[in-house]
Write a protein that holds these residues in place. Structure first.
Motif, PDB file in Angstrom:
ATOM      1  N   SER A  38       0.855  -1.187   0.000  1.00  0.00           N
ATOM      2  CA  SER A  38       0.000   0.000   0.000  1.00  0.00           C
ATOM      3  C   SER A  38       0.890   1.235   0.000  1.00  0.00           C
ATOM      4  O   SER A  38       2.118   1.134  -0.081  1.00  0.00           O
ATOM      5  CB  SER A  38      -0.908  -0.010   1.239  1.00  0.00           C
ATOM      6  N   ALA A  73      -3.273  -3.035   4.611  1.00  0.00           N
ATOM      7  CA  ALA A  73      -2.513  -2.897   3.369  1.00  0.00           C
ATOM      8  C   ALA A  73      -3.204  -3.645   2.232  1.00  0.00           C
ATOM      9  O   ALA A  73      -3.293  -3.144   1.110  1.00  0.00           O
ATOM     10  CB  ALA A  73      -1.087  -3.403   3.552  1.00  0.00           C
ATOM     11  N   ALA A  77      -4.592  -1.486  -0.819  1.00  0.00           N
ATOM     12  CA  ALA A  77      -3.912  -1.717  -2.100  1.00  0.00           C
ATOM     13  C   ALA A  77      -4.844  -2.311  -3.148  1.00  0.00           C
ATOM     14  O   ALA A  77      -4.663  -2.103  -4.340  1.00  0.00           O
ATOM     15  CB  ALA A  77      -2.720  -2.647  -1.894  1.00  0.00           C
TER      16      ALA A  77
END
Length: 171
Positions: A38, A73, A77
């Motif tokens: 991320s 993350a 992401a």
């Protein structure tokens, strides 16, 4: 006699977490590291629940405890990679499983990491990896089940897998 419905539910045992994990430990499973990248950097964890759903379309799934530091993350992401570990990778598996002093992004300083299509970290000497674009999440009982479409594959080094069994690894 095959009982179904409310009568079967009323006879169901209450299974405590320790008994559950003891029973789950009796199954052998391949060891994976699930990763994402991320804006805050790379993140990952030891994923013992990673599996495929189907081949057409190619979908993978992993269950992530909501307390796992890498979950934000993965969600931010919109991707993840599942890295299949070889039998020589117990040290890196332990590290991503929370053992040892390295935490967070510092764990990616060990090993040979690259990327495929999504930008999720891929262990380049893994037996293989599935690079996935996040398609769906399902939240249940403190767990986030993430389902991803495979958009790239690392067909890695070959060799025997790192098999997790009864809290350790098979020789």
């Amino acid at each position: 006699m095959d009982m179904q419905g409310p009568a079967a539910e009323s006879k169901a045992k209450v299974i405590d977490a320790k008994a559950f994990w003891r029973a789950i430990g009796q199954r052998a499973t391949g060891s994976t590291i699930v990763t994402a990248r991320s804006a805050e950097g790379p993140a990952g964890f030891l994923g013992l629940s990673a599996t495929h759903l189907c081949a057409i379309p190619p979908l993978m799934m992993v269950s992530i405890d909501k307390r796992t530091s890498a979950l934000p993350a993965v969600l931010a992401a919109g991707h993840f990679a599942i890295n299949f570990l070889g039998s020589d990778a117990s040290a890196i598996a332990d590290m991503f499983g929370g053992k040892g002093s390295l935490k967070g992004a510092a764990r990616f300083e060990t090993g040979s990491w690259g990327t495929l299509t999504t930008g999720a970290p891929v262990l380049m000497n893994a037996l293989g990896a599935m690079d996935c674009k996040l398609e769906e999440t399902i939240e249940r009982h403190g767990v986030c089940i993430v389902i991803g479409r495979v958009v790239d594959i690392l067909d890695g080094s070959g060799g025997p897998p790192l098999v997790h069994f009864r809290g350790g690894y098979l020789p």
